[in-house]
Enzyme design. Sequence first.
Site, PDB file in Angstrom:
ATOM      1  N   GLU A  32       0.849  -1.197   0.000  1.00 51.40           N
ATOM      2  CA  GLU A  32       0.000   0.000   0.000  1.00 51.40           C
ATOM      3  C   GLU A  32       0.877   1.236   0.000  1.00 51.40           C
ATOM      4  O   GLU A  32       1.811   1.321   0.794  1.00 51.40           O
ATOM      5  CB  GLU A  32      -0.864   0.077   1.267  1.00 51.40           C
TER       6      GLU A  32
HETATM    7  C1  NOJ Z   1      -4.375   1.081   5.525  1.00 54.89           C
HETATM    8  C2  NOJ Z   1      -5.522   0.141   5.309  1.00 54.89           C
HETATM    9  O1  NOJ Z   1      -5.023  -1.147   5.162  1.00 54.89           O
HETATM   10  C3  NOJ Z   1      -6.376   0.500   4.105  1.00 54.89           C
HETATM   11  O2  NOJ Z   1      -7.515  -0.306   4.111  1.00 54.89           O
HETATM   12  C4  NOJ Z   1      -6.705   1.966   4.102  1.00 54.89           C
HETATM   13  O3  NOJ Z   1      -7.529   2.292   2.994  1.00 54.89           O
HETATM   14  C5  NOJ Z   1      -5.415   2.753   4.074  1.00 54.89           C
HETATM   15  N1  NOJ Z   1      -4.652   2.450   5.274  1.00 54.89           N
HETATM   16  C6  NOJ Z   1      -5.614   4.264   4.004  1.00 54.89           C
HETATM   17  O4  NOJ Z   1      -6.128   4.722   5.197  1.00 54.89           O
END
Ligand code: NOJ
Length: 568
Positions: free
Chosen positions: A411
Site C-alpha cells: 500500500e
Molecule cells: C491502511 C488500510 O489497510 C487500508 O484499508 C486503508 O484504505 C489505508 N490504510 C488508508 O487509510
Amino acid sequence: MSLQRMLKLLYALVLCVSANEDFDWTKNERGSFYYGTFPTGFSWGAGGSAYQTEGAWDKDGKGMSIWDVFAHKKGKIFLNDTADHSCEGYYKFKDDITLMKDMKFNHYRFSISWPRIFPNGIKADHINEKGIKYYDDLINMLLDNNITPIVTLYHWDLPQVLHEKYGGWQNASMVNYFNDFANLCFERFGDRVKYWITFNNPWSSAVEGYETGEHAPGLKLKGTGAYKAAHHIIKAHAKVWHTYDTQWRSKQKGLVGISLLADWGEPVDITNQRDIEAAERYVQFYMGWFATPIFNGDYPQVMKDYIGRKSAQQGLGTSRLPVFSSQEKSYIKGTCDFLGIGHFTTRYITQKNYPSGRGNSYFTDRDLVELVDPRWPDPGSEWLYSVPWGFRRLLNFVKTQYGNPMIYVTENGVSEKVQRCTDLCDEWRMQYFKDYINEMLKALKDGVNVKGYTAWSLLDKFEWDEGFSERFGLFYVDFLNKNKPRYPKASVQYYKRIISSNGFPNQREVESWRRKATETCSSSNQLLAADPLTSHMEMVTEIVVPTVCTLCILLAAVFLMFLLRGRF
Ligand code: NOJ
C-alpha cells in the site's frame, strides 16, 4: 541563531560526513530526484479490500462481519456511511479488470471476505459456495488477463459471530478458526494464487479495534486490548504459514507473507540521543511489534522493557505485554516468505515521559510525542503528510533489522478530501506517486530487496471510520449514482507512464508526463460535472414521477367522492 543551536548544526554536519555505513541516514538529499529504472520483472499494480469495495454485504449467502455491524451503528462512521454497496465491486469486477488491463498492471491486490466464505466464521457450520464462486471468477479473469492476484486473507472483516461468541481477537480460539479459513482458501484457490498475505495491517486491527475503539469491533480496552489482540494475530499468522508450508507448498509453490503498515519516525533533533531512541521506539512499537517476532522470534526488547516497567509501576504482577513461550518463539520465527509493507507518511518524534498511573495505554507506553512539519503537504486525510524521504528510510530500516527480506510494497498512496471530489486533475497525487516511487527506487539502489509496488488504491472506496469522505482512488467513483461509474483521475495516466517506462527514464520525458496527464483529465472533469445530472434524472424517474402520480390519483379520487356526495 543561538550559539548552542549553531553547535548542534555543526555536530549534525560532522555526523553527515562521518556516517557512511549501509545507508547514510543523515545525508539528506531530500530534494534530489533520481533518474533510472527498476529491474526487469519488477511488479506494478494497485489494490483494494473486500469490505471497502465489494458491496453486496448481505447477498448470495454472505454472513455479517464486525464491520457490517459496526458501520450500521449510529455515530461510528463519518455521516453514518456504510459499505453496504460501496463500489459494487462484487458485480463490477470485470469492468475493473478491464481498467487494470489498460494500465498494464502486473498484479492486483484484493482480500477475501471471511464471512462471504464461512458465513458463521466456522467451517463446520457452512461453506458458502456462491462466495467461493465469486473469488474463483475474479481470480480466473485476472489470470486470463495476465494479472497476478495477490490475496489477503484478513483485511479486518472478522465474522460477527466469532466476535459475539468469543470476543474476536481477544480470544485464542481465533487462531484455529482463522487457520481453518486460510486452509480452505489454499485448498480452493491455491492452484492459481501464489502470493498470500495472512493479515493486512494488524496494527490497526489491534489498536483501533481493541484499544481506541475507532474501528470495529469498537472495544476500548486501554493498555491491554491491543497487546492481547496482536498476540493472537501473530500466532494465527504463524499457524497459517506452517499450514501452507507443510500441506500446500510443495504442490502449489506459492509464498505466504504478512502486510505491515508503518509510518517512518524521524528524531526531531538528530543530535539528541533521547530523541533518536524515541524515534526508534516509535517504529519498534509500530512495525517491530509484529515484524520482530516473525523475523527474530520475540517482541522487540524495547517493548518488553517499557511495557514491563510500566506494568510493574502500576502494581501489576505481570507485564501487560503477553509473553511467548520458547516453543512459540521458535514456531513463529521465520514465518514470512515476503514482507508486505504499507506506508503513507512520516512523523517527527521526540521523547516525552508519561508518568505511570491508572491511565496507561499503548500510546503512553511509548513515552514519545509525534510531531509534523507544517510545511509538509497535507492534501487529504488529516494524518497523511507527504514526506517521500521517510519511505527510503523505512525501507532501509527493514533491510537492516530483518535481514534484507523480500519486500512487496502492498500500500502506498494519498487521498483527497470530499470537497475536492469532482477534481479529476489530481496534481498532488501525481507528485506523491512520483516522489514516493522515486524514493523506493533509491532504496532499491541502496540494496533493499523490493520486488513490487502496489498503489493504494485502484478505486475510491469506503475509508473505514471516515466513510466516503476520503478518496484514495486512481479512479474516481460516483457513489451517488447507483451504477457506481468509475472515472480516471489524471494520476491514472501518470502511473501508467511509470509502469510502461518501468521507472523514470530521463528528465525530459518525465517532465512531459504531468502535462500530458492533465490534458486528459480536464475533459473527464467535464464529463463528471455532467454526471450529477444523470443521478438527478434517475431521481426524477424513480422517485419524483411515481410520487406525483400517486398524489394525482389520490386527489382525483377525493375530488370524485365530493362530486358523488353532492349528487346524492
Ligand atoms: C491502511 C488500510 O489497510 C487500508 O484499508 C486503508 O484504505 C489505508 N490504510 C488508508 O487509510
